[in-house]
Design a protein around this motif. Structure first.
Motif, PDB file in Angstrom:
ATOM      1  N   ALA A   1       8.782  38.659 -92.159  1.00 52.86           N
ATOM      2  CA  ALA A   1       7.411  38.866 -92.632  1.00 52.86           C
ATOM      3  C   ALA A   1       7.000  40.325 -92.503  1.00 52.86           C
ATOM      4  O   ALA A   1       6.352  40.886 -93.404  1.00 52.86           O
ATOM      5  N   HIS A   2       7.387  40.981 -91.410  1.00 52.91           N
ATOM      6  CA  HIS A   2       7.023  42.388 -91.216  1.00 52.91           C
ATOM      7  C   HIS A   2       7.810  43.304 -92.152  1.00 52.91           C
ATOM      8  O   HIS A   2       7.292  44.337 -92.598  1.00 52.91           O
ATOM      9  N   TRP A   3       9.057  42.943 -92.462  1.00 53.30           N
ATOM     10  CA  TRP A   3       9.771  43.676 -93.517  1.00 53.30           C
ATOM     11  C   TRP A   3       9.006  43.555 -94.840  1.00 53.30           C
ATOM     12  O   TRP A   3       8.927  44.512 -95.614  1.00 53.30           O
ATOM     13  N   GLY A   4       8.468  42.375 -95.081  1.00 56.17           N
ATOM     14  CA  GLY A   4       7.675  42.181 -96.292  1.00 56.17           C
ATOM     15  C   GLY A   4       6.479  43.108 -96.358  1.00 56.17           C
ATOM     16  O   GLY A   4       6.147  43.647 -97.421  1.00 56.17           O
ATOM     17  N   VAL A   5       5.818  43.304 -95.207  1.00 51.68           N
ATOM     18  CA  VAL A   5       4.694  44.241 -95.151  1.00 51.68           C
ATOM     19  C   VAL A   5       5.159  45.641 -95.547  1.00 51.68           C
ATOM     20  O   VAL A   5       4.493  46.359 -96.313  1.00 51.68           O
ATOM     21  N   ALA A   6       6.325  46.055 -95.029  1.00 47.69           N
ATOM     22  CA  ALA A   6       6.842  47.394 -95.334  1.00 47.69           C
ATOM     23  C   ALA A   6       7.139  47.548 -96.821  1.00 47.69           C
ATOM     24  O   ALA A   6       6.760  48.557 -97.446  1.00 47.69           O
ATOM     25  N   PHE A   7       7.822  46.572 -97.410  1.00 51.41           N
ATOM     26  CA  PHE A   7       8.138  46.649 -98.845  1.00 51.41           C
ATOM     27  C   PHE A   7       6.858  46.652 -99.677  1.00 51.41           C
ATOM     28  O   PHE A   7       6.757  47.381-100.678  1.00 51.41           O
ATOM     29  N   PHE A   8       5.887  45.833 -99.275  1.00 56.41           N
ATOM     30  CA  PHE A   8       4.635  45.801-100.026  1.00 56.41           C
ATOM     31  C   PHE A   8       3.924  47.151 -99.968  1.00 56.41           C
ATOM     32  O   PHE A   8       3.453  47.655-100.998  1.00 56.41           O
ATOM     33  N   LEU A   9       3.836  47.742 -98.776  1.00 57.79           N
ATOM     34  CA  LEU A   9       3.150  49.035 -98.635  1.00 57.79           C
ATOM     35  C   LEU A   9       3.835  50.107 -99.476  1.00 57.79           C
ATOM     36  O   LEU A   9       3.169  50.912-100.147  1.00 57.79           O
ATOM     37  N   PHE A  10       5.171  50.135 -99.464  1.00 52.72           N
ATOM     38  CA  PHE A  10       5.885  51.154-100.229  1.00 52.72           C
ATOM     39  C   PHE A  10       5.673  50.954-101.725  1.00 52.72           C
ATOM     40  O   PHE A  10       5.361  51.900-102.460  1.00 52.72           O
ATOM     41  N   GLY A  11       5.841  49.718-102.189  1.00 49.69           N
ATOM     42  CA  GLY A  11       5.656  49.459-103.611  1.00 49.69           C
ATOM     43  C   GLY A  11       4.251  49.761-104.070  1.00 49.69           C
ATOM     44  O   GLY A  11       4.041  50.351-105.139  1.00 49.69           O
ATOM     45  N   MET A  12       3.253  49.362-103.267  1.00 52.98           N
ATOM     46  CA  MET A  12       1.863  49.618-103.630  1.00 52.98           C
ATOM     47  C   MET A  12       1.585  51.113-103.698  1.00 52.98           C
ATOM     48  O   MET A  12       0.923  51.599-104.623  1.00 52.98           O
ATOM     49  N   ALA A  13       2.076  51.862-102.704  1.00 52.27           N
ATOM     50  CA  ALA A  13       1.834  53.305-102.689  1.00 52.27           C
ATOM     51  C   ALA A  13       2.442  53.980-103.915  1.00 52.27           C
ATOM     52  O   ALA A  13       1.807  54.837-104.553  1.00 52.27           O
ATOM     53  N   MET A  14       3.645  53.590-104.270  1.00 50.57           N
ATOM     54  CA  MET A  14       4.315  54.233-105.391  1.00 50.57           C
ATOM     55  C   MET A  14       3.651  53.889-106.725  1.00 50.57           C
ATOM     56  O   MET A  14       3.424  54.770-107.564  1.00 50.57           O
ATOM     57  N   VAL A  15       3.311  52.612-106.932  1.00 51.06           N
ATOM     58  CA  VAL A  15       2.761  52.232-108.227  1.00 51.06           C
ATOM     59  C   VAL A  15       1.317  52.708-108.385  1.00 51.06           C
ATOM     60  O   VAL A  15       0.881  53.039-109.497  1.00 51.06           O
ATOM     61  N   GLU A  16       0.574  52.757-107.276  1.00 49.99           N
ATOM     62  CA  GLU A  16      -0.822  53.170-107.371  1.00 49.99           C
ATOM     63  C   GLU A  16      -0.981  54.680-107.484  1.00 49.99           C
ATOM     64  O   GLU A  16      -1.963  55.157-108.046  1.00 49.99           O
ATOM     65  N   HIS A  17      -0.034  55.439-106.953  1.00 54.39           N
ATOM     66  CA  HIS A  17      -0.229  56.883-106.857  1.00 54.39           C
ATOM     67  C   HIS A  17       0.779  57.708-107.642  1.00 54.39           C
ATOM     68  O   HIS A  17       0.649  58.937-107.700  1.00 54.39           O
ATOM     69  N   THR A  18       1.795  57.068-108.248  1.00 55.82           N
ATOM     70  CA  THR A  18       2.767  57.845-109.028  1.00 55.82           C
ATOM     71  C   THR A  18       3.041  57.243-110.397  1.00 55.82           C
ATOM     72  O   THR A  18       3.977  57.679-111.068  1.00 55.82           O
ATOM     73  N   ASP A  19       2.265  56.238-110.817  1.00 54.44           N
ATOM     74  CA  ASP A  19       2.541  55.634-112.125  1.00 54.44           C
ATOM     75  C   ASP A  19       2.065  56.546-113.249  1.00 54.44           C
ATOM     76  O   ASP A  19       1.284  57.483-113.031  1.00 54.44           O
ATOM     77  N   THR A  20       2.547  56.279-114.453  1.00 53.04           N
ATOM     78  CA  THR A  20       2.207  57.074-115.631  1.00 53.04           C
ATOM     79  C   THR A  20       1.634  56.155-116.703  1.00 53.04           C
ATOM     80  O   THR A  20       2.165  55.066-116.942  1.00 53.04           O
ATOM     81  N   GLU A  21       0.553  56.604-117.332  1.00 52.82           N
ATOM     82  CA  GLU A  21      -0.087  55.817-118.393  1.00 52.82           C
ATOM     83  C   GLU A  21      -0.346  56.722-119.589  1.00 52.82           C
ATOM     84  O   GLU A  21      -0.796  57.858-119.442  1.00 52.82           O
ATOM     85  N   LYS A  22      -0.068  56.214-120.784  1.00 55.56           N
ATOM     86  CA  LYS A  22      -0.260  57.004-121.998  1.00 55.56           C
ATOM     87  C   LYS A  22      -0.760  56.109-123.122  1.00 55.56           C
ATOM     88  O   LYS A  22      -0.135  55.096-123.446  1.00 55.56           O
ATOM     89  N   ASP A  23      -1.913  56.448-123.702  1.00 57.23           N
ATOM     90  CA  ASP A  23      -2.438  55.777-124.890  1.00 57.23           C
ATOM     91  C   ASP A  23      -2.151  56.652-126.105  1.00 57.23           C
ATOM     92  O   ASP A  23      -2.554  57.827-126.141  1.00 57.23           O
TER      93      ASP A  23
END
Length: 645
Positions: free
Chosen positions: A482-504
């Motif tokens: 479960a705690h490994w899950g917390v780590a993976f979630f935090l990393f994925g959330m940080a990367m997608v929320e702060h390094t994603d790219t969007e283009k219209d």
């Protein structure tokens, strides 16, 4: 005839739930074992009555019986069979019937698997669960009857909401309801303990497995809901802090706090009152979520109904359940005082701190969710959106991530924090180095993202180190996963929320655009016919270094009974990133279309983290059973040795 039988069975179920709420409790009060023994058969009869009504409603949808109002409002002749079945819970009346069916299933399960409870305890628990069933069955009969008839019957129905004609909506609501309703078992156990005036380690241990099970279902439901919103709604997000999303998140947070404090309460006579209070809070938030979804007080793609009468009824149930439990808690609080002291330098203190952090997070989300409703009621409007929730959650989760590995290192009863902290320095140093490498390799990431990534590496490295050094019991393995899950979630959330790219972009057939090392060539749009809709389907070739990787086919779907087209994104999933394309509107008659392109780094790591949390809870469920089997083996060995002597 079937509809009449379904409604009659609901009336029978109401009477059975009333009997279940009254007779075993009277038996307990009078110490009458005959009356207390009625609890189990009443629980089984209640389940059969409610289940038969639910199956009848499913049958009415399969047969397309448009004389039933609920059926013609949410089905049609063109609707495929699988969606006719799931339309049963696709709107308010049917979803409430599913709620009480799952409630009855939980009650029957408690009656069946309650060998660890004596008759006095079981009679109180079943009576409390029966009282909860009385409230919700009365709610469906008096305000939300799914078996109401329409004469003359229409020749065709309005069709099911297109958003719900999807696999995600087949499984997402049932899983959430199993979680919501499952928390009523922990609630009933706590209230029953208050009535009896005693709560011990045995009681907490028995309650813990039901809490873990409900939490696991709720986790699974939230993961599926996030995944559904990501691929179905077409805006590329995974969580919008929508009030209805928050309605499922609130009991999850409270349930997480409850699980952490139960880990202490099952070991020693400490935090018993806090454990009971958290169980009351978790289920009360489930009922509050039902109010938010069904009262019409909020606007959401997830909401079921907009009837203030129904909302008032649910508020009445919330006042009865939560208010009654809290009054009883206040009257019995003196009997829940801890008899064992808790040393400040111990695992118990850190688990209590973590539960407090989750409760602070719970009420932070709750305030942000209900404040707009309160201001609207007094004639003013305020908006509380993602910036508030994101910032507050970031600040609250920093101490959670900081304390989580420390709690793993510190021993029960008494330890020295400074020694534990010194043992964690290598993991802290490794986490800082790994974070620096990510910061160096990733463009345009802000401080908040870096802190989240540091927290993810800190939790993962320290948890892994602790795992490698210690004995692997089932409970310990479940906690680690479960705690490994917390780590993976935090990393994925940080990367997608702060390094994603969007283009219209606006593209004509044959045009292309370059984004993040990928070339996107728009080939045009054509009509395609599917089972239950027609769609304008785009074709976008994705290539890198002049090699085609995939062809994405986003759609604008047109359903026979609906006026507005629905957007269906097309996604190329990857281990480190998703390529996500959605189709907008045709801008002019020359074939130019609005196209939205996203690059979503590590987004699937979040859901993988959620799955790990779920897996940890499942492993934890079996830890108690393994302990019992080990104890039986020890007892058997001792008995054999005594026989030899």
């Amino acid at each position: 005839m079937l509809a009449a039988i379904g409604q009659f069975n609901l009336i029978i179920a109401l009477m059975l739930s009333l009997l279940l709420a009254i007779i075993p409790m009277v038996g307990y009060a009078r110490n009458n074992t005959a009356l207390m023994h009625t609890g189990r058969p009443l629980a089984y009869a209640l389940f059969l009555a409610v289940l038969s009504s639910f199956l009848i409603l499913i049958t009415l949808f399969i047969q397309q019986d448009f004389s039933v109002t609920y059926v013609w409002q949410h089905s049609s002749l063109e609707l495929p069979l699988r969606y006719r079945i799931t339309a049963t819970w696709g709107a308010h009346e049917g979803s409430i019937l599913m709620w009480i069916t799952i409630q009855a299933l939980w009650i029957a399960a408690v009656a069946r698997f309650s060998g660890a409870l004596n008759l006095n305890q079981l009679s109180r628990v079943l009576s409390i669960l029966g009282l909860i069933s009385v409230g919700f069955i009365a709610f469906i009969l008096f305000t939300s009857n799914p078996f109401e008839r329409t004469f003359p019957a229409p020749l065709d129905g309005r069709d099911l909401n297109p958003l719900l004609q999807d696999f995600g909506m087949i499984v997402h609501p049932p899983l959430l309801y199993f979680g919501y309703v499952g928390l009523s078992v922990a609630f009933a156990l706590s209230v029953a303990a208050l009535i009896g005036g005693k709560i011990d380690e045995h009681w907490i241990r028995w309650s813990k497995k039901w809490t873990n099970m409900a939490w696991a279902f709720l986790t699974m439901g939230i993961i599926l809901g996030s995944w559904w919103a990501y691929y179905e709604l077409g805006w590329g997000g995974w969580w919008f802090w929508d009030p209805v999303e928050n309605a499922s998140f609130l009991p999850w947070l409270a349930g997480t706090a409850l699980i952490h404090v139960q880990a202490v309460s099952e070991r020693k006579n400490a935090f018993r009152g806090w454990t009971v209070l958290l169980a009351i809070t978790a289920f009360s938030l489930s009922v509050l979520g039902t109010f938010l979804v069904r009262s019409g007080s909020i606007t959401s793609v997830h909401s079921f109904a907009a009837d203030p009468t129904r909302g008032l009824f649910i508020l009445g149930l919330l006042a009865l359940f939560a208010g009654g439990a809290l009054i009883l808690f206040a009257l019995r609080a003196d009997k829940l005082r801890s008899t064992e002291a808790v040393n400040f330098n111990s695992k118990e203190t850190l688990l209590l701190a973590n539960s407090l952090i989750f409760i602070v997070a719970t009420f932070t989300v709750l305030l942000g969710t209900i404040f707009p409703m309160i201001f609207e009621a007094i004639g003013q409007k305020i908006s509380v959106g993602a910036p508030y929730f994101g910032l507050m959650f970031f600040l609250i989760m920093i101490p959670m991530a900081l304390l989580l590995p420390l709690a793993g290192q510190v021993h029960w009863q008494k330890d020295v924090f400074t020694v534990a902290c010194r043992s964690l320095w290598p993991y802290a140093s490794l986490s800082i180095i790994m974070t620096a490498l990510v910061w160096w390799s990733v463009d345009h990431i802000n401080v908040r993202g870096i802190v989240c990534i540091l927290g993810a590496f800190w939790v993962f490295t320290a948890t892994t180190g602790h795992f490698l050094k210690n004995k692997k019991t089932a409970g310990f393995i479940g906690m680690t996963i479960a705690h490994w899950g917390v780590a993976f979630f935090l990393f994925g959330m940080a990367m997608v929320e702060h390094t994603d790219t969007e283009k219209d972009v606006l593209l004509k057939p044959g045009q292309n655009i370059h984004l993040n090392g990928y070339d996107f060539e728009f080939k045009g749009v054509q009509w395609v016919n599917k089972e239950n809709y027609r769609a304008q389907q785009g074709q976008v070739l994705v290539s890198k270094n002049n090699q085609v990787i995939t062809t994405l086919k986003p759609q604008k779907r047109h359903y026979p009974k609906q006026q507005n087209p629905m957007t269906e994104a097309s996604i190329y999933p990857g281990f480190t990133k998703d390529i996500y394309v959605s189709l907008g509107e045709q801008i002019n008659n020359q074939g130019a279309w609005a196209v939205r392109i996203y690059i979503k780094p590590f987004i699937r790591w979040m859901w993988f983290g959620g799955i790990l949390m779920l897996l940890g809870a499942v492993v934890g469920l079996f830890s108690a059973r393994i302990k019992r089997l080990e104890q039986r083996q020890i007892n058997q060995m001792m008995k054999e040795e005594l026989n030899l002597l």
